[in-house]
Motif scaffolding. Sequence first.
Motif, PDB file in Angstrom:
ATOM      1  N   UNK A  61       9.008   3.354 -16.819  1.00  0.00           N
ATOM      2  CA  UNK A  61       9.265   2.263 -15.884  1.00  0.00           C
ATOM      3  C   UNK A  61      10.722   2.266 -15.457  1.00  0.00           C
ATOM      4  N   UNK A  62      10.932   2.147 -14.136  1.00  0.00           N
ATOM      5  CA  UNK A  62      12.281   2.069 -13.604  1.00  0.00           C
ATOM      6  C   UNK A  62      12.645   0.670 -13.176  1.00  0.00           C
ATOM      7  N   UNK A  63      13.838   0.531 -12.551  1.00  0.00           N
ATOM      8  CA  UNK A  63      14.310  -0.782 -12.114  1.00  0.00           C
ATOM      9  C   UNK A  63      13.988  -1.063 -10.653  1.00  0.00           C
ATOM     10  N   UNK A  64      13.535  -0.063  -9.918  1.00  0.00           N
ATOM     11  CA  UNK A  64      13.266  -0.243  -8.492  1.00  0.00           C
ATOM     12  C   UNK A  64      11.812  -0.636  -8.257  1.00  0.00           C
ATOM     13  N   UNK A  65      11.587  -1.357  -7.151  1.00  0.00           N
ATOM     14  CA  UNK A  65      10.250  -1.794  -6.777  1.00  0.00           C
ATOM     15  C   UNK A  65       9.706  -0.913  -5.661  1.00  0.00           C
ATOM     16  N   UNK A  66       8.389  -0.701  -5.702  1.00  0.00           N
ATOM     17  CA  UNK A  66       7.701   0.071  -4.669  1.00  0.00           C
ATOM     18  C   UNK A  66       6.602  -0.793  -4.074  1.00  0.00           C
ATOM     19  N   UNK A  67       6.627  -0.974  -2.741  1.00  0.00           N
ATOM     20  CA  UNK A  67       5.600  -1.776  -2.090  1.00  0.00           C
ATOM     21  C   UNK A  67       4.270  -1.032  -2.106  1.00  0.00           C
ATOM     22  N   UNK A 199       2.173   2.498 -17.397  1.00  0.00           N
ATOM     23  CA  UNK A 199       2.348   1.931 -18.741  1.00  0.00           C
ATOM     24  C   UNK A 199       1.777   0.519 -18.837  1.00  0.00           C
ATOM     25  N   UNK A 200       1.410   0.141 -20.043  1.00  0.00           N
ATOM     26  CA  UNK A 200       0.891  -1.192 -20.320  1.00  0.00           C
ATOM     27  C   UNK A 200       1.759  -1.861 -21.383  1.00  0.00           C
ATOM     28  N   UNK A 235       6.437  -2.793 -27.132  1.00  0.00           N
ATOM     29  CA  UNK A 235       4.985  -2.697 -27.277  1.00  0.00           C
ATOM     30  C   UNK A 235       4.346  -2.013 -26.077  1.00  0.00           C
ATOM     31  N   UNK A 236       5.077  -1.084 -25.433  1.00  0.00           N
ATOM     32  CA  UNK A 236       4.526  -0.373 -24.282  1.00  0.00           C
ATOM     33  C   UNK A 236       3.596   0.741 -24.740  1.00  0.00           C
ATOM     34  N   UNK A 237       2.505   0.882 -24.026  1.00  0.00           N
ATOM     35  CA  UNK A 237       1.558   1.963 -24.268  1.00  0.00           C
ATOM     36  C   UNK A 237       1.547   2.846 -23.017  1.00  0.00           C
ATOM     37  N   UNK A 238       2.088   4.046 -23.162  1.00  0.00           N
ATOM     38  CA  UNK A 238       2.212   4.955 -22.022  1.00  0.00           C
ATOM     39  C   UNK A 238       0.838   5.484 -21.610  1.00  0.00           C
ATOM     40  N   UNK A 239       0.698   5.988 -20.369  1.00  0.00           N
ATOM     41  CA  UNK A 239      -0.593   6.558 -19.937  1.00  0.00           C
ATOM     42  C   UNK A 239      -1.095   7.635 -20.880  1.00  0.00           C
ATOM     43  N   UNK A 240      -2.372   7.559 -21.218  1.00  0.00           N
ATOM     44  CA  UNK A 240      -3.081   8.502 -22.087  1.00  0.00           C
ATOM     45  C   UNK A 240      -2.621   8.441 -23.543  1.00  0.00           C
ATOM     46  N   UNK A 276      -0.381  -6.568 -20.076  1.00  0.00           N
ATOM     47  CA  UNK A 276       0.272  -6.842 -18.796  1.00  0.00           C
ATOM     48  C   UNK A 276       0.731  -5.527 -18.176  1.00  0.00           C
ATOM     49  N   UNK A 277       0.641  -5.460 -16.856  1.00  0.00           N
ATOM     50  CA  UNK A 277       1.071  -4.265 -16.138  1.00  0.00           C
ATOM     51  C   UNK A 277       2.019  -4.666 -15.010  1.00  0.00           C
ATOM     52  N   UNK A 278       2.761  -3.677 -14.530  1.00  0.00           N
ATOM     53  CA  UNK A 278       3.658  -3.865 -13.388  1.00  0.00           C
ATOM     54  C   UNK A 278       4.571  -5.066 -13.587  1.00  0.00           C
ATOM     55  N   UNK A 279       4.421  -6.083 -12.754  1.00  0.00           N
ATOM     56  CA  UNK A 279       5.292  -7.262 -12.828  1.00  0.00           C
ATOM     57  C   UNK A 279       4.584  -8.431 -13.495  1.00  0.00           C
ATOM     58  N   UNK A 280       4.019  -8.177 -14.661  1.00  0.00           N
ATOM     59  CA  UNK A 280       3.394  -9.249 -15.419  1.00  0.00           C
ATOM     60  C   UNK A 280       1.966  -9.546 -15.047  1.00  0.00           C
ATOM     61  N   UNK A 281       1.286  -8.649 -14.313  1.00  0.00           N
ATOM     62  CA  UNK A 281      -0.121  -8.867 -13.999  1.00  0.00           C
ATOM     63  C   UNK A 281      -0.936  -8.750 -15.280  1.00  0.00           C
ATOM     64  N   UNK A 282      -1.723  -9.766 -15.542  1.00  0.00           N
ATOM     65  CA  UNK A 282      -2.390  -9.894 -16.837  1.00  0.00           C
ATOM     66  C   UNK A 282      -3.815  -9.359 -16.771  1.00  0.00           C
ATOM     67  N   UNK A 283      -4.209  -8.689 -17.838  1.00  0.00           N
ATOM     68  CA  UNK A 283      -5.583  -8.228 -17.981  1.00  0.00           C
ATOM     69  C   UNK A 283      -6.095  -8.565 -19.366  1.00  0.00           C
ATOM     70  N   UNK A 284      -7.399  -8.765 -19.465  1.00  0.00           N
ATOM     71  CA  UNK A 284      -7.975  -9.132 -20.762  1.00  0.00           C
ATOM     72  C   UNK A 284      -9.368  -8.531 -20.893  1.00  0.00           C
TER      73      UNK A 284
END
Length: 407
Positions: A61-67, A199-200, A235-240, A276-284
Amino acid sequence: MEVNPPKQEHLLALKVMRLTKPTLFTNIPVTCEEKDLPGELFTQLMRDDPSTVNGAEILMLGEMLTLPQNFGNIFLGETFSSYISVHNDSSQGVKDISVKADLQTSSQRLNLSASSAAVAELKPDCCIDDVIHHEVKEIGTHILVCAVSYTTQNGEKMYFRKFFKFQVLKPLDVKTKFYNAETDEVFLEAQIQNITNSPMFMEKVSLEPSITYNVAELNSVSQAGESISTFGSRAYLQPMDTRQYLYCLKPKKEFAEKAGIIKGVTVIGKLDIVWKTNLGERGRLQTSQLQRMAPGYGDVRLSLEAIPDTVNLEEPFHITCKITNCSSERTMDLVLEMCNTNSIHWCGISGRQLGKLRPSSSLCLALTLLSSVQGLQSVSGLRLTDTFLKRTYEYDDIAQVCVVSSS
């Protein structure tokens, strides 16, 4: 010759857009060992990269945003949000406008419209807006059906629909393993893999036990009176990537007496996973009820209730055994025999009567032993004989004790 009239164009225009947050720019970190030829070169390049997080350069994860550049992926457990706009493109007003949004899945059709009431009038160059939300609970093809009906100034009723198809993907791969302990405890290992491309942040992974068990999480350690996660501060879980969670389930007191005679499939509980992913989008996600095959103990079960970890050489020590009649129909008349081994010696009378043991009942025995050999020794040599059926049950390697010199 009959001529079909030209198809009338609609006065209203429908637009549907998915609402989603921008994503964090992801970079692929390149690292090496300090003793390798590049040395600190790769690490310094990542520190100088403006897209990386200061102090956490090895994170993707970087500091820049992508639309958002496209519709994007929708994963099970996330909330699907969409913006619906009906605009009057004509130069005349319309009446009784009704906008309806349904979500069609493989098993059901859901109404997502915030309001079912019709709008009395829509003037030229005006619009009706609606935002819908839905927590996705099914995998596979979903179709968003948007229907618009209205009445023109001439009293003509108009109607049209648009369909938007999208796929719901699985974000996590969950595998479980069960381990049965002699003390009626059940250990559950849950392997959770991130199968998305981002990442998650694992906010919570817990086990909700069935009414039979109490659960203890074994995913943290105590340091200086503070509970610290075994997975570290991030507590990040990288892809795969895959992470193992461990839980211990112990039967409640009211079910503990029957734990030794349970046969067949038993329900353990279900996993509750929040991320949570990206900017705090929650999944359950919640798994279905986890089940395990209860171990078979035959007609008679012998288990240890208490035993010391370390004992002194040639000094008596005490253990407590529990004997359970696993039969649901037959009463047993048991005789206990104790056979010495090369290192373990039993203290007491062998061949004593234990009396009758009714079906599905238990009794506890306090026994005394001593060891004549140092080291890790196995407790063996117990024999139970049912005088009714003339059947003998042998119990060896019941447990291990560490024998040390008293000096």
